[in-house]
Design a protein around this motif. Structure first.
Motif, PDB file in Angstrom:
ATOM      1  N   SER A   1       0.847  -1.183   0.000  1.00  0.00           N
ATOM      2  CA  SER A   1       0.000   0.000   0.000  1.00  0.00           C
ATOM      3  C   SER A   1       0.893   1.247   0.000  1.00  0.00           C
ATOM      4  CB  SER A   1      -0.902  -0.005   1.238  1.00  0.00           C
ATOM      5  OG  SER A   1      -1.607   1.211   1.356  1.00  0.00           O
ATOM      6  N   ILE A   2       0.639   2.166  -0.926  1.00  0.00           N
ATOM      7  CA  ILE A   2       1.449   3.379  -1.052  1.00  0.00           C
ATOM      8  C   ILE A   2       0.677   4.571  -0.493  1.00  0.00           C
ATOM      9  CG2 ILE A   2       2.683   4.903  -2.622  1.00  0.00           C
ATOM     10  CD1 ILE A   2       3.876   2.079  -2.338  1.00  0.00           C
ATOM     11  N   PHE A   3       1.275   5.189   0.506  1.00  0.00           N
ATOM     12  CA  PHE A   3       0.685   6.330   1.210  1.00  0.00           C
ATOM     13  C   PHE A   3       1.541   7.552   0.904  1.00  0.00           C
ATOM     14  CE2 PHE A   3       0.047   9.272   4.618  1.00  0.00           C
ATOM     15  CZ  PHE A   3      -1.193   9.048   5.177  1.00  0.00           C
ATOM     16  N   ASP A   4       1.001   8.484   0.132  1.00  0.00           N
ATOM     17  CA  ASP A   4       1.758   9.678  -0.258  1.00  0.00           C
ATOM     18  C   ASP A   4       1.433  10.849   0.657  1.00  0.00           C
ATOM     19  OD1 ASP A   4       1.924  12.380  -1.805  1.00  0.00           O
ATOM     20  OD2 ASP A   4       3.304  11.016  -2.825  1.00  0.00           O
ATOM     21  N   THR A   5       2.481  11.438   1.211  1.00  0.00           N
ATOM     22  CA  THR A   5       2.288  12.573   2.111  1.00  0.00           C
ATOM     23  C   THR A   5       2.988  13.831   1.593  1.00  0.00           C
ATOM     24  OG1 THR A   5       2.531  13.368   4.405  1.00  0.00           O
ATOM     25  CG2 THR A   5       4.208  11.840   3.589  1.00  0.00           C
ATOM     26  N   THR A   6       3.121  13.926   0.257  1.00  0.00           N
ATOM     27  CA  THR A   6       3.737  15.105  -0.357  1.00  0.00           C
ATOM     28  C   THR A   6       2.997  16.380   0.031  1.00  0.00           C
ATOM     29  OG1 THR A   6       4.421  13.756  -2.247  1.00  0.00           O
ATOM     30  CG2 THR A   6       4.443  16.146  -2.543  1.00  0.00           C
ATOM     31  N   LEU A   7       1.670  16.313   0.068  1.00  0.00           N
ATOM     32  CA  LEU A   7       0.865  17.509   0.324  1.00  0.00           C
ATOM     33  C   LEU A   7       0.829  17.917   1.791  1.00  0.00           C
ATOM     34  CD1 LEU A   7      -2.202  16.763  -1.988  1.00  0.00           C
ATOM     35  CD2 LEU A   7      -0.084  17.990  -2.519  1.00  0.00           C
ATOM     36  N   ARG A   8       1.307  17.058   2.671  1.00  0.00           N
ATOM     37  CA  ARG A   8       1.346  17.401   4.098  1.00  0.00           C
ATOM     38  C   ARG A   8       2.786  17.444   4.600  1.00  0.00           C
ATOM     39  NH1 ARG A   8       3.093  15.728   9.064  1.00  0.00           N
ATOM     40  NH2 ARG A   8       2.726  13.579   8.396  1.00  0.00           N
ATOM     41  N   ASP A   9       3.423  16.298   4.723  1.00  0.00           N
ATOM     42  CA  ASP A   9       4.794  16.276   5.224  1.00  0.00           C
ATOM     43  C   ASP A   9       5.759  16.908   4.227  1.00  0.00           C
ATOM     44  OD1 ASP A   9       6.389  15.747   7.356  1.00  0.00           O
ATOM     45  OD2 ASP A   9       6.254  13.575   7.248  1.00  0.00           O
ATOM     46  N   GLY A  10       5.482  16.717   2.930  1.00  0.00           N
ATOM     47  CA  GLY A  10       6.373  17.292   1.918  1.00  0.00           C
ATOM     48  C   GLY A  10       6.410  18.799   1.952  1.00  0.00           C
ATOM     49  N   THR A  11       5.283  19.431   2.279  1.00  0.00           N
ATOM     50  CA  THR A  11       5.234  20.895   2.295  1.00  0.00           C
ATOM     51  C   THR A  11       5.969  21.489   3.487  1.00  0.00           C
ATOM     52  OG1 THR A  11       3.117  20.900   3.486  1.00  0.00           O
ATOM     53  CG2 THR A  11       3.035  20.923   1.078  1.00  0.00           C
ATOM     54  N   GLN A  12       6.432  20.634   4.403  1.00  0.00           N
ATOM     55  CA  GLN A  12       7.224  21.137   5.523  1.00  0.00           C
ATOM     56  C   GLN A  12       8.691  21.332   5.148  1.00  0.00           C
ATOM     57  OE1 GLN A  12       5.515  19.890   9.658  1.00  0.00           O
ATOM     58  NE2 GLN A  12       5.543  18.019   8.429  1.00  0.00           N
ATOM     59  N   GLY A  13       9.025  20.962   3.894  1.00  0.00           N
ATOM     60  CA  GLY A  13      10.388  21.170   3.421  1.00  0.00           C
ATOM     61  C   GLY A  13      10.651  22.646   3.170  1.00  0.00           C
ATOM     62  N   GLU A  14      11.880  23.054   3.384  1.00  0.00           N
ATOM     63  CA  GLU A  14      12.261  24.453   3.179  1.00  0.00           C
ATOM     64  C   GLU A  14      12.040  24.853   1.717  1.00  0.00           C
ATOM     65  OE1 GLU A  14      16.122  27.419   3.952  1.00  0.00           O
ATOM     66  OE2 GLU A  14      16.195  25.294   4.503  1.00  0.00           O
ATOM     67  N   GLY A  15      11.422  26.009   1.514  1.00  0.00           N
ATOM     68  CA  GLY A  15      11.228  26.537   0.175  1.00  0.00           C
ATOM     69  C   GLY A  15      10.018  25.999  -0.553  1.00  0.00           C
ATOM     70  N   ILE A  16       9.213  25.141   0.086  1.00  0.00           N
ATOM     71  CA  ILE A  16       8.037  24.569  -0.570  1.00  0.00           C
ATOM     72  C   ILE A  16       6.773  25.168   0.035  1.00  0.00           C
ATOM     73  CG2 ILE A  16       6.710  22.476  -1.030  1.00  0.00           C
ATOM     74  CD1 ILE A  16       9.274  20.927  -1.094  1.00  0.00           C
ATOM     75  N   SER A  17       5.986  25.801  -0.806  1.00  0.00           N
ATOM     76  CA  SER A  17       4.702  26.367  -0.383  1.00  0.00           C
ATOM     77  C   SER A  17       3.708  26.143  -1.511  1.00  0.00           C
ATOM     78  CB  SER A  17       4.838  27.865  -0.087  1.00  0.00           C
ATOM     79  OG  SER A  17       3.587  28.416   0.293  1.00  0.00           O
ATOM     80  N   LEU A  18       2.636  25.423  -1.229  1.00  0.00           N
ATOM     81  CA  LEU A  18       1.656  25.065  -2.245  1.00  0.00           C
ATOM     82  C   LEU A  18       0.326  25.748  -1.974  1.00  0.00           C
ATOM     83  CD1 LEU A  18       2.307  21.202  -2.442  1.00  0.00           C
ATOM     84  CD2 LEU A  18       3.214  22.974  -3.966  1.00  0.00           C
ATOM     85  N   SER A  19      -0.245  26.346  -3.001  1.00  0.00           N
ATOM     86  CA  SER A  19      -1.581  26.903  -2.886  1.00  0.00           C
ATOM     87  C   SER A  19      -2.601  25.768  -2.932  1.00  0.00           C
ATOM     88  CB  SER A  19      -1.841  27.874  -4.039  1.00  0.00           C
ATOM     89  OG  SER A  19      -1.888  27.157  -5.273  1.00  0.00           O
ATOM     90  N   ALA A  20      -3.848  26.089  -2.673  1.00  0.00           N
ATOM     91  CA  ALA A  20      -4.897  25.061  -2.764  1.00  0.00           C
ATOM     92  C   ALA A  20      -4.984  24.513  -4.187  1.00  0.00           C
ATOM     93  CB  ALA A  20      -6.238  25.648  -2.330  1.00  0.00           C
ATOM     94  N   ASP A  21      -4.855  25.391  -5.183  1.00  0.00           N
ATOM     95  CA  ASP A  21      -4.870  24.939  -6.578  1.00  0.00           C
ATOM     96  C   ASP A  21      -3.703  24.007  -6.855  1.00  0.00           C
ATOM     97  OD1 ASP A  21      -7.188  26.211  -7.354  1.00  0.00           O
ATOM     98  OD2 ASP A  21      -6.167  28.034  -8.010  1.00  0.00           O
ATOM     99  N   ASP A  22      -2.517  24.361  -6.337  1.00  0.00           N
ATOM    100  CA  ASP A  22      -1.340  23.509  -6.516  1.00  0.00           C
ATOM    101  C   ASP A  22      -1.587  22.123  -5.931  1.00  0.00           C
ATOM    102  OD1 ASP A  22       0.088  25.598  -7.680  1.00  0.00           O
ATOM    103  OD2 ASP A  22       1.038  26.192  -5.796  1.00  0.00           O
ATOM    104  N   LYS A  23      -2.151  22.087  -4.743  1.00  0.00           N
ATOM    105  CA  LYS A  23      -2.378  20.804  -4.071  1.00  0.00           C
ATOM    106  C   LYS A  23      -3.389  19.950  -4.831  1.00  0.00           C
ATOM    107  CE  LYS A  23      -2.127  20.668   0.468  1.00  0.00           C
ATOM    108  NZ  LYS A  23      -2.216  20.888   1.922  1.00  0.00           N
ATOM    109  N   LEU A  24      -4.377  20.573  -5.406  1.00  0.00           N
ATOM    110  CA  LEU A  24      -5.368  19.829  -6.182  1.00  0.00           C
ATOM    111  C   LEU A  24      -4.755  19.266  -7.464  1.00  0.00           C
ATOM    112  CD1 LEU A  24      -8.327  22.298  -5.650  1.00  0.00           C
ATOM    113  CD2 LEU A  24      -8.263  19.926  -4.857  1.00  0.00           C
ATOM    114  N   LYS A  25      -3.893  20.046  -8.111  1.00  0.00           N
ATOM    115  CA  LYS A  25      -3.209  19.559  -9.313  1.00  0.00           C
ATOM    116  C   LYS A  25      -2.335  18.350  -8.979  1.00  0.00           C
ATOM    117  CE  LYS A  25      -2.853  24.111 -11.536  1.00  0.00           C
ATOM    118  NZ  LYS A  25      -1.905  25.200 -11.895  1.00  0.00           N
ATOM    119  N   ILE A  26      -1.601  18.462  -7.879  1.00  0.00           N
ATOM    120  CA  ILE A  26      -0.709  17.375  -7.484  1.00  0.00           C
ATOM    121  C   ILE A  26      -1.510  16.143  -7.088  1.00  0.00           C
ATOM    122  CG2 ILE A  26       0.954  16.661  -5.714  1.00  0.00           C
ATOM    123  CD1 ILE A  26       2.088  19.507  -5.802  1.00  0.00           C
TER     124      ILE A  26
END
Length: 539
Positions: A6-31
């Motif tokens: 089972s693959i659990f992707d946390t790019t939109l939560r844990d990934g956004t805690q990386g330095e220099g990463i900021s996603l808008s709501a539109d960005d998150k929906l695209k991803i």
């Protein structure tokens, strides 16, 4: 493939805690849509109610009708309180998702220091919170934070945390290497012991990359019996990042024989990685395994000669399996086989014994001697090869450009470019301002071309590098400019060399747009004039 992961992707939560990463709501929906196309099973969307972007995401993501389960993230109830009265837990329920990720402490040191409560109360917090979420019909993935550090310090308590979560009804028990300091053998040994104690439980792994071991620790956990992997695309995450799914997915599927995502979707991995990199506005490392631009790049003549016979000599998998491609780098170190392979790769036929082949090889070596570097500028090399074989008829011709850079006291620098080009016999003269001379040139050239070639709207410059070639000449030295350009489907690099940094930038800039239009250029559009050979153009 008998076993599935089972693959659990946390790019939109844990990934956004990386330095220099900021996603808008539109960005998150695209991803989220791109991740769903890839075939991941869970997409962790964020923390409900924590900010307006996440609130909007959870409202709008329902309209996408994704196959993956969208999960909301939150922590256990506060100490000495009731789960039913905890605002955080209520927001997770109100998010309207089918599954939630609940994080709880499993290291006694954290219980005493961070929560400042007793070990018994922490267990109660975990049990009450999971029970409450389960009563509300949610699938619960329990993330045991700092599990491996906790287990090494107090194995009985760390195991008791997992047992409590299981007793309360958690569907998945995920062991987290939150500080990223555990070694693969430790991960394997601990999980092997825990899995015996929790026979039949569905176990997951969540690792961080502080020792460059997140992928290795994840694979070690899988070999010890774990069946859910948490990670992020391109390894985005806090500090040194999370486990990189772009490395984990193909390794599990192609090398360990474990089913993760649909086989046909694996060929979209490179495109997915680069798309998400583009949306996140973070440059991908060229040497990133599997999906990086250099992952299947070859430079040494002996290597290239061998891969022309059989690519398995220097490639561990066929790059097409992950949607990447083989690249042959051409430089002063390369032999004839590099140039011939590059020509073959772009669909050109060069007879190695022909005068045409000899001339193009000599030209490349001469340009390298002048300071050009084609190993980092594949697009410029392709244009050069197509010119040499008569494959390119230009869509626009350069006539002139002028620059105005003005600085007055107390005011910012103003850069303005004036560009004159010819398209289809018509001379066009445009002017544009920019944030610096190169940006002004870019804006002016686009302004002239967009009416004819609207697809240029889809590309932009993503990186710009200048290198001084002859330091002894000081400010009169030659410079080499490398420009990287991107759209949502591709990345390409071009090069320019001159004693004038603006001229070198212009040459690389023009090539970046010529390459973006290559499909039309190769068709021999009537609106064209032939450009002078590279390196001899009087810009």
């Amino acid at each position: 493939m008998s076993k599935s992961i089972s693959i659990f992707d946390t790019t939109l939560r844990d990934g956004t805690q990386g330095e220099g990463i900021s996603l808008s709501a539109d960005d998150k929906l695209k991803i989220a849509k791109k991740l769903d196309d890839l075939g991941v099973h869970y997409i962790e969307g964020g923390i409900p109610g924590s900010n307006n972007k996440d609130i909007e995401f959870f409202k709008r993501v329902k309209d996408l009708h994704l196959n993956a389960k969208i999960t909301a993230f939150g922590s256990t109830r506060r100490k000495n309180s009731l789960a039913e009265q905890d605002d955080n837990l209520k927001r997770m329920i109100d998010a309207g998702v089918p599954a939630v990720t609940l994080v709880g402490k499993s290291w006694d040191f954290h219980v005493h220091t961070a929560l400042q409560t007793t070990l018994e109360e922490n267990l109660a917090m975990i049990g009450d919170s999971i029970s409450y979420l389960k009563r509300n019909g949610l699938e619960v993935i329990f993330d045991a934070e700092h599990f491996f550090d906790g287990y090494k310090h107090n194995p009985e308590y760390a195991a008791a945390v997992l047992a409590k979560a299981r007793e309360a009804g958690a569907d998945w028990l995920t062991m987290c290497d939150t500080n990223g300091g555990t070694l693969p053998q430790e991960v394997h040994d601990i999980i092997s012991t825990v899995s015996l104690q929790l026979s039949g439980a569905q176990l997951g792994i969540h690792t961080h990359n502080d020792c460059e071991l997140a992928v290795a620790n994840t694979l070690s956990a899988i070999s010890a019996g774990v069946r859910q992997v948490q990670g992020t695309i391109n390894g985005y995450g806090e500090r040194c990042g999370n486990a990189n799914l772009c490395s984990i997915l193909p390794t599990l599927q192609l090398k360990m024989g474990l089913q993760c995502i649909p086989e046909e979707a694996l060929s979209q991995l490179t495109n997915t990685a680069r798309y998400i990199s583009e949306v996140a506005n973070v440059n991908m490392p060229v040497n990133q395994p599997y999906v990086g631009a250099a992952a299947f790049a070859h430079k040494g003549g002996i290597h290239v000669s061998a891969i022309l016979r059989d690519s398995r000599t220097y490639e561990h998998i066929a790059p097409e399996k992950v949607g990447n491609k083989q690249r042959v780098l051409v430089s002063e170190l390369a032999g004839q086989s590099n140039v011939l392979s590059k020509a073959q790769d772009i669909g050109l036929t060069l007879d190695p014994s022909s005068e045409q082949a000899r001339k193009v090889i000599d030209k490349i070596k001469d340009l390298e001697h002048q300071g050009y570097q084609f190993e980092g500028a594949d697009a410029s090399l392709e244009l050069l090869l197509r010119e040499a074989t008569g494959e390119v008829n230009e869509l626009f011709a350069f006539e002139s450009f002028k620059m105005l850079v003005e600085k007055t006291a107390g005011r910012p620098v103003i850069s303005e470019a004036f560009v004159k080009i010819k398209v289809g016999g018509e001379s066009l003269y445009t002017a544009a301002e920019g944030n610096g001379p190169v940006n002004a040139l870019d804006n002016a050239l686009r302004k002239a071309l967009l009416a004819y070639f609207p697809q240029l709207k889809e590309m932009h410059l993503s990186d710009y590098k200048v290198r001084v070639l002859d330091e002894k000449d000081q400010t009169a030295a030659k410079v080499r400019v490398l420009i990287e350009s991107k759209n949502f489907a591709d990345t390409w690099s071009t090069v320019g060399v001159s004693g004038n940094v603006i001229e070198a930038s212009w040459e690389a800039l023009v090539d970046s747009m010529r390459y973006a239009l290559l499909g039309q250029i190769s068709q021999g559009n009537d609106a064209n004039t032939e450009r002078e050979p590279r390196g001899l153009v009087n810009h």
